[in-house]
Scaffold this motif. Structure first.
Motif, mmCIF file in Angstrom:
data_model
loop_
_atom_site.group_PDB
_atom_site.id
_atom_site.type_symbol
_atom_site.label_atom_id
_atom_site.label_comp_id
_atom_site.label_asym_id
_atom_site.label_seq_id
_atom_site.Cartn_x
_atom_site.Cartn_y
_atom_site.Cartn_z
ATOM 1 N N THR A 1 -4.880 11.844 0.192
ATOM 2 C CA THR A 1 -5.575 11.848 1.482
ATOM 3 C C THR A 1 -7.007 11.361 1.325
ATOM 4 O O THR A 1 -7.504 10.560 2.137
ATOM 5 C CB THR A 1 -5.569 13.264 2.088
ATOM 6 N N LEU B 1 -7.491 2.640 3.676
ATOM 7 C CA LEU B 1 -6.220 1.950 3.487
ATOM 8 C C LEU B 1 -5.387 1.968 4.767
ATOM 9 O O LEU B 1 -5.325 2.988 5.457
ATOM 10 C CB LEU B 1 -5.432 2.611 2.351
ATOM 11 N N LEU C 1 1.109 4.183 -2.912
ATOM 12 C CA LEU C 1 0.843 5.599 -2.660
ATOM 13 C C LEU C 1 2.047 6.452 -3.064
ATOM 14 O O LEU C 1 1.880 7.555 -3.596
ATOM 15 C CB LEU C 1 0.514 5.809 -1.182
ATOM 16 N N THR D 1 -2.442 2.702 6.601
ATOM 17 C CA THR D 1 -1.212 3.473 6.439
ATOM 18 C C THR D 1 -0.753 4.014 7.780
ATOM 19 O O THR D 1 -1.526 4.100 8.742
ATOM 20 C CB THR D 1 -1.415 4.655 5.478
ATOM 21 N N THR E 1 0.829 -1.212 0.000
ATOM 22 C CA THR E 1 0.000 0.000 0.000
ATOM 23 C C THR E 1 0.858 1.254 0.000
ATOM 24 O O THR E 1 0.598 2.206 -0.745
ATOM 25 C CB THR E 1 -0.929 0.004 1.226
ATOM 26 N N VAL F 1 -6.961 7.514 0.670
ATOM 27 C CA VAL F 1 -6.664 6.742 1.881
ATOM 28 C C VAL F 1 -7.838 6.768 2.850
ATOM 29 O O VAL F 1 -8.194 5.747 3.461
ATOM 30 C CB VAL F 1 -5.397 7.295 2.564
#
Length: 225
Positions: free
Chosen positions: A188, A196, A156, A198, A152, A191
């Motif tokens: 942003t 996601l 990104l 993170t 992930t 996510v």
């Protein structure tokens, strides 16, 4: 009297509101990027992330009223973070605060002596070498996060790079819309709405819950210090 007031208001508009659109865009970019940047530089310098957040906030507010000049950095900067690593490791945070005060005093003395004009004698190769070395050291400090990152994170990162370097290549792309701002907002949103997994800002350290308290550094004030 009325003419005097109008002249005063006219001068204020020229000083404070001559570039409203550009200032708003720059302010939004800085506001969104300053938090992770301050935390990253705090980690590089070896201090708690709240220290970098307090310092960046204070500098941004002060310089907004005290004034600046083009190319002037008035927030967290990797150049200072890298130079203070050894100081913090060997002497602690209080000595970093004292060194910051001393740095400001030296800068005021340099300004009073008008030493900025002598910058022209510094070779361009020295400046380029300094900036490149700074970039390399900052990159190396982030390598552990890249190595330990998952799919992930890498996706990104790739998406962010595509936005940064791809948008300016699109014909007719508006120059007033900075690609970094687009990257921050777009990623942003992705996510947040996709949920996601993170690393978040709060995971990097304790966040401040109030305004900073101004105190003198707790160090011995003598010639040896």
């Amino acid at each position: 009297m009325q003419q005097t007031i109008q002249d005063f208001l006219s001068r204020q508009r020229k000083v404070w509101f001559f570039n409203v659109r550009g200032d708003l865009i720059a302010g939004i970019v800085v506001a969104l990027a300053l938090i992770p940047e301050a935390i990253a530089f705090s980690i590089i310098a070896g201090v708690d992330p709240s220290v970098g957040l307090y310092a960046s906030f204070t500098m941004a507010v002060v310089i907004a009223f005290a004034g600046g000049r083009p190319g002037m950095i008035s927030a967290a900067t990797g150049a200072m973070a890298l130079l203070t690593v050894t100081l913090v490791a060997e002497h602690g945070l209080q000595y970093l605060l004292a060194a910051t005060i001393l740095t400001g005093i030296i800068q005021l003395l340099f300004a009073w002596a008008k030493l900025a004009r002598y910058m022209m004698f510094i070779p361009r190769t020295v400046l380029v070498g300094f900036v490149n070395a700074l970039a390399i050291l900052i990159f190396l400090s982030q390598v552990p996060y890249l190595v330990d990152g998952d799919t992930t994170m890498w996706a990104l990162v790739a998406a962010g790079l595509i936005i940064l370097y791809g948008l300016p290549l699109i014909p007719g792309y508006p120059k007033l819309l900075p690609p970094p701002l687009v990257a921050i907002i777009a990623l942003t949103i992705v996510v947040y709405f996709m949920g996601l997994p993170t690393l978040e800002v709060g995971d990097m350290g304790e966040m401040p819950s109030g305004l900073p308290v101004f105190l003198f550094p707790d160090i011995p004030w003598n010639l040896e210090t």
